[in-house]
Write a protein that holds these residues in place. Structure first.
Motif, PDB file in Angstrom:
ATOM      1  N   ALA A  30      -8.285   1.079  -4.452  1.00  0.00           N
ATOM      2  CA  ALA A  30      -8.211   0.393  -3.154  1.00  0.00           C
ATOM      3  C   ALA A  30      -8.945  -0.945  -3.235  1.00  0.00           C
ATOM      4  O   ALA A  30     -10.157  -1.019  -3.060  1.00  0.00           O
ATOM      5  N   THR A  60       0.828  -1.207   0.000  1.00  0.00           N
ATOM      6  CA  THR A  60       0.000   0.000   0.000  1.00  0.00           C
ATOM      7  C   THR A  60       0.860   1.254   0.000  1.00  0.00           C
ATOM      8  O   THR A  60       0.625   2.185  -0.781  1.00  0.00           O
ATOM      9  N   LEU A  67      -4.688   4.107   2.190  1.00  0.00           N
ATOM     10  CA  LEU A  67      -4.449   4.540   0.810  1.00  0.00           C
ATOM     11  C   LEU A  67      -4.996   5.949   0.584  1.00  0.00           C
ATOM     12  O   LEU A  67      -4.373   6.765  -0.108  1.00  0.00           O
ATOM     13  N   ASP A 122      -3.985  -1.551  -5.777  1.00  0.00           N
ATOM     14  CA  ASP A 122      -3.451  -2.099  -4.523  1.00  0.00           C
ATOM     15  C   ASP A 122      -4.320  -3.279  -4.100  1.00  0.00           C
ATOM     16  O   ASP A 122      -5.534  -3.135  -3.944  1.00  0.00           O
TER      17      ASP A 122
END
Length: 442
Positions: free
Chosen positions: A135, A113, A147, A189
């Motif tokens: 995310a 992250t 994030l 991510d």
């Protein structure tokens, strides 16, 4: 970084000092120590053996010139082979898609992250990209929030879907959002686990199949040593990723992952994380890393860092002030801020050939400038602009106001005067060098 390995390699080369020529006997003794140093650094045993066998073969085939000592030649061969071991050449990242899509993979705790935020920031500032962070870690508590915080710090948008637990859908929708809003890069991510498991592998494989990324990166904590290499192999077998990212390379890492991972998975290391700050991310250069491992410094990277932080217009303004003897504490503080933005001071010192070794036992703290800044902040605007008025009573007031001693204030003013004189000499000599030959003759 690599301090123990550097020390042990240096000791192994000392076995050749004083030798008039390279022989099989002294090469074998030297390489025995080199192999031991690599194994101590957690380098894969097969990689270490192949490495020393290759170095031996090349060393025995070399004719030593009279101007080159055997130990110097051995350092050169080892340097070239270490660089080759780590990939040989710098590998670029693929950003050709519209939008370009980068998929992150790795174990929980590897720093995915944070790296996603750092990479978005780097590509925005250095490549002119307009990124969107997606995310897709729907399991780890506060992963989405982390994030978003990173996005706020760097001015980068984050796409998330509250309540949606399907990471494939979120990743797909993020790419649609990027197209709609004119973003030219999406960094996805994903979730990690504490250990490799089938569910995680299936999930990350499903995301990759759905979004067909231009680049899949495997993020690994370099402090996990040989375990990092084993994990990379398992991920590569399932994902066939494009490159490796080594995080936490500024920690007490033995370097085994950096030296082994390319050989084991046959994929290049593309980036290395070197600190907590959002700009603490570097493109991986095998030859430069080999320089640092062998204690040769890395002047090229140091210059690049300086060029990134030092503004050309500010430098011209400063030059004019120095020539006119107008350099003051406001300018001094500006220089300190630029140096701090370059990164960890000890890491920067290690890039200067010979300095890293001298500094290894010296603790350079991140707040090294704290007292200097406190003293300057305690000055009035008039004192900052006119350092020559700082008499005894003013210095006593500055010491009390900054929580330091009069001696520290005196030392700062002395260093300031030395810096001003030195910088003026440099700037003046640069100015005289630019004069034309005809003007010099006049």
């Amino acid at each position: 970084m690599f301090e123990n390995l550097s020390d042990k390699l240096e000791r192994s080369f000392k076995l050749l000092k004083g030798e008039g020529r390279i022989t099989e006997l002294n090469v074998v003794e030297t390489l025995k120590e080199v192999r031991r140093a690599l194994l101590d650094a957690d380098v894969n045993y097969k990689v270490a053996k192949t490495f020393t066998d290759t170095v031996k073969e090349k060393a025995m085939g070399q004719n030593v010139l009279t101007s080159v000592k055997p130990s110097q030649l051995m350092v050169k061969i080892v340097h070239d082979e270490i660089a080759q071991l780590m990939g040989g050449s710098t590998a670029d990242i693929n950003l050709k898609g519209s939008p370009a899509v980068i998929l992150m993979s790795g174990l929980q705790g590897s720093g995915k992250t944070t790296f996603s935020g750092k990479l978005a920031n780097m590509l925005k500032s250095k490549r002119g990209k307009n990124p969107l962070l997606a995310a897709c870690d729907v399991y780890r508590p506060a992963a989405v929030e982390q994030l978003k915080i990173l996005g706020e710090q760097t001015g980068i948008s984050v796409y998330s879907e509250a309540g949606n637990k399907n990471p494939v859908e979120i990743a797909t929708n993020a790419i649609l959002e990027a197209k709609k809003t004119g973003k030219d890069l999406v960094i996805v991510d994903t979730a990690g686990r504490l250990a490799i498991d089938e569910q995680m592998m299936q999930e990350i494989a499903a995301i990759k199949k759905a979004i067909n990324p231009d680049e899949t990166l495997f993020v690994v904590d370099s402090m996990t040593g040989q375990d990092a290499v084993n994990t990379a192999k398992e991920f590569n077998d399932r994902l066939d990723f494009d490159g490796v990212v080594l995080t936490k390379l500024d920690g007490d890492t033995r370097g085994g992952a950096a030296l082994s991972i390319r050989t084991v998975v046959d994929k290049p290391i593309k980036f290395v994380g070197t600190g907590e700050k959002m700009d603490a991310l570097d493109v991986f250069h095998p030859s430069r890393m080999a320089d640092r491992i062998l204690g040769m410094g890395d002047i090229v990277s140091l210059v690049e860092k300086a060029q990134e932080q030092f503004d050309e217009e500010e430098t011209k303004r400063l030059q004019k002030r120095l020539v006119k003897n107008q350099f003051d504490f406001n300018d001094f503080m500006s220089q300190i801020k630029q140096i701090k933005r370059m990164g960890n001071l000890k890491d920067l010192a290690s890039m200067i050939p010979g300095v890293g070794k001298m500094m290894k036992d010296i603790d350079i703290k991140e707040n090294s400038f704290k007292n200097i800044e406190a003293i300057i902040h305690s000055m009035t605007p008039k004192e900052k602009s006119n350092p020559e008025i700082l008499n005894g009573s003013r210095r006593l007031r500055l010491a009390k106001g900054s929580g330091t001693s009069v001696q520290e204030v005196n030392n700062l003013i002395k260093r300031f005067d030395q810096t001003r004189k030195m910088m003026k000499m440099i700037m003046t000599s640069k100015g005289s060098d630019k004069r034309t030959p005809s003007s010099k003759r006049q």
